[in-house]
Design an enzyme around this catalytic site. Structure first.
Site, PDB file in Angstrom:
ATOM      1  N   GLU A 133       0.696  -1.370  -0.033  1.00  0.00           N
ATOM      2  CA  GLU A 133      -0.346   0.317  -0.087  1.00  0.00           C
ATOM      3  C   GLU A 133       1.289   1.485   0.161  1.00  0.00           C
ATOM      4  OE1 GLU A 133      -2.465   3.110   2.683  1.00  0.00           O
ATOM      5  OE2 GLU A 133      -1.355   2.661   0.572  1.00  0.00           O
ATOM      6  N   GLU A 142       5.013  11.427  -1.921  1.00  0.00           N
ATOM      7  CA  GLU A 142       5.871  10.196  -0.838  1.00  0.00           C
ATOM      8  C   GLU A 142       6.633   9.486  -1.895  1.00  0.00           C
ATOM      9  OE1 GLU A 142       3.644   8.403   1.786  1.00  0.00           O
ATOM     10  OE2 GLU A 142       2.496   9.073   1.715  1.00  0.00           O
TER      11      GLU A 142
END
Lengths: 373, 373
Positions: A133, A142
């Site tokens: 995930e 990110e």
């Protein structure tokens, strides 16, 4: 996953200082508070749970790698779905909690938790499934997918599958009160600044006016040009959403995702409305591969929803001033997203938009540089 | 100065990785928003302004070093007070704004802004005065005084003076509603956790109970054991304040401030009250040196005040459960503060307190480890 911003130093030639990366990024994931937030996201949990347990043939008797295992949840589910062996890699001290959770749920014979970064650790064998995930706000914030690509290129068998297998980025034209709110906040900050300049000259004999331009830029960026987390209500969408990027997780390279460029059209379908912002979100699919498809295709979407909102929300890029739009108008968008020079996990997003009226007339295009922090 | 917390990596033998230190600490100071917050603190500004302009004999015709010049305000004032030369050192890009401000205020012939860290830059000469606003919450948070000591040992003439010259840390017993508030928040977080454990087992077949102890510890630390920023009202002080540390800036070493230990007594002077917390703050004095005293001694205090509060507020260490106290009772305190292993700019504070009733009876001592984050 949502992680807070950081302003750090990126090395040259793509190298990132580990300590800096930890201080800026990884450290939040060491907190149980943060893990719980993600574990409490029912839409996220349901999607991964169903993806695994409705596709046991991909897991039973197989070797699995969980990239960024966090608390260990996906690794534990993989074991419960019958995996022969699960390698659960986690860069932060959360790995210690994952070990305890694995033990407490009696899958320690199957799940091996490894504390370290995906780029550095070694596995004793290649794997059948890589599950992770890794998605951030607007999918790529990110830049964690880089670590999944690294894991795939190093450890996935030629016949292996990725969970999820595909990902898409979406954008839609929306109306929103956020823009007015942020503009008010910005104007209040500037009024406050002007008073401060006057007071500082009067009380302390120093003229701060030479800093006004920079102060304004800093606050424009903060209030108006940094994308906002928001839970958009579907009724705020005033036109057709567009897919702006599609990723095949099995074949995508870092170069494919380092820069995202898209040209697309957003037809307006509400009359006499205001385009106050562009909303961006993502979805992922669990389809397996062409050679080895999933029995049951599962989708996890973070699109605006009344009942199925997620901790990702949507990313909102404010349009100043809002555009008056009518049904039949179209907003032609040219988007270009790249990684911030100071921090490869944050993004710079250039959006050029041009309103084409239903009459056919084109208005002058506007370009704005936004920041995903 | 107030800077946000960070969790970083401290090197061995006291070396701190520069990039990590920047990501954790320095970066906030590059924002004009943050500089303005400090420049808008009237008590802070008045104290430094008066310290300089009421002691021109220390500045006129002299060479000055401003450690951590930020926007350049102290350097500009020093030049306006008649300094012959001012070296204004700033580690962040704020130095560029300081240069512009120096130019705009016509002191560029006197003030030389140097972008770099105090530990690394070189000056062409020694200085008569070192001025710096280095104080963090409870005085020593941020550990910036280390850089002032470094500057002093490298660049201050034997006859030189420091602005400020002295500093003190204070503590007082207070009553406060914060403790009840934080306890309520903590209990709500734990109730939420227990529900989460039940739900996760029921919906997803994974028992998270093994993490309860760690979750509790993480949240106890966050809600109950991390010192809070607060503006204490003087009426909340229920006893006599105590000086717990005194620093002579001219002679203090890093060893003197690396660990702060103090044993002190806090007599209670309010009847039928509750000791809900210990409040900590600091003051500094501008006295010059013994050989070269200031004409006008100035003090900057951050003690609880109705009209003269500062951006430092006070640091509040919660007492759980609160102690019932009466006039004539005394709280005997043993405090020990040291730098956090993970980040030398943050502090661990051990406080052992023992209630001595007015009857002479001693209650059992309680020890708590607090964190200044």
């Amino acid at each position: 996953m949502a992680a807070p911003p950081g302003s750090g130093l990126a090395g040259t030639n793509g190298t990132v200082d580990k300590g800096v990366d930890f201080a800026n990024y990884f450290c939040t994931y060491a907190f149980l508070y943060h893990q719980k937030e993600m574990l409490s996201d029912r839409v996220r949990m349901d999607a991964y749970y169903d993806a695994i347990f409705k596709n046991k043939q991909h897991f039973a008797g197989k070797v699995v790698l969980d990239v960024g295992t966090g608390s260990g949840i996906l690794a534990i589910w993989s074991a419960q779905a019958g995996a022969r062996k699960v390698y659960a890699v986690e860069a932060t001290k959360m790995a210690q909690h994952a070990k305890a959770l694995v033990q407490a749920n009696d899958v320690q014979d199957v799940v091996e938790v490894i504390e370290g970064s995906m780029e550095e650790i070694n596995l004793p064998e290649k794997v059948d499934v890589i599950i992770s995930e890794w998605m951030g706000y607007f999918l790529l914030r990110e830049s964690m997918f880089d670590s999944v690509i690294c894991a795939r290129d190093r450890w996935l068998k030629p016949t292996g599958v990725l969970y999820p297998s595909h990902a898409r980025m979406w954008m839609a034209p929306v109306r929103s009160g956020l823009g007015d709110q942020k503009m008010t906040d910005f104007e209040a900050a500037m009024t406050d600044w002007y008073n401060f300049v006057v007071d500082t000259e009067n009380n302390y004999g120093v003229n701060m006016n030479v800093l006004t331009k920079s102060y304004r830029e800093e606050h424009e960026k903060y209030y108006l040009k940094t994308s906002l987390w928001n839970n958009i209500h579907p009724s705020q969408i005033i036109g057709t959403s567009a897919v702006i990027k599609e990723i095949d997780c099995l074949t995508a390279t870092v170069d494919d995702i380092r820069n995202v460029t898209a040209k697309f059209s957003l037809p307006i379908h509400v009359d006499r409305s205001r385009l106050s912002a562009f909303a961006g979100w993502f979805d992922v699919q669990f389809r397996g591969s062409m050679e080895n498809p999933a029995e049951n295709e599962i989708e996890l979407t973070t699109a605006p929803s009344i009942e199925n909102s997620t901790h990702w929300g949507q990313q909102v890029f404010l349009v100043h001033p809002p555009l008056r739009v009518n049904e039949g108008d179209e907003v032609i968008v040219d988007l270009s997203m790249s990684r911030s020079k100071d921090n490869h996990r944050l993004m710079d997003v250039n959006i050029t938009y041009e309103l084409q009226l239903s009459s056919g007339k084109h208005l002058k295009p506007t370009s704005t540089k936004y920041f995903i922090e």
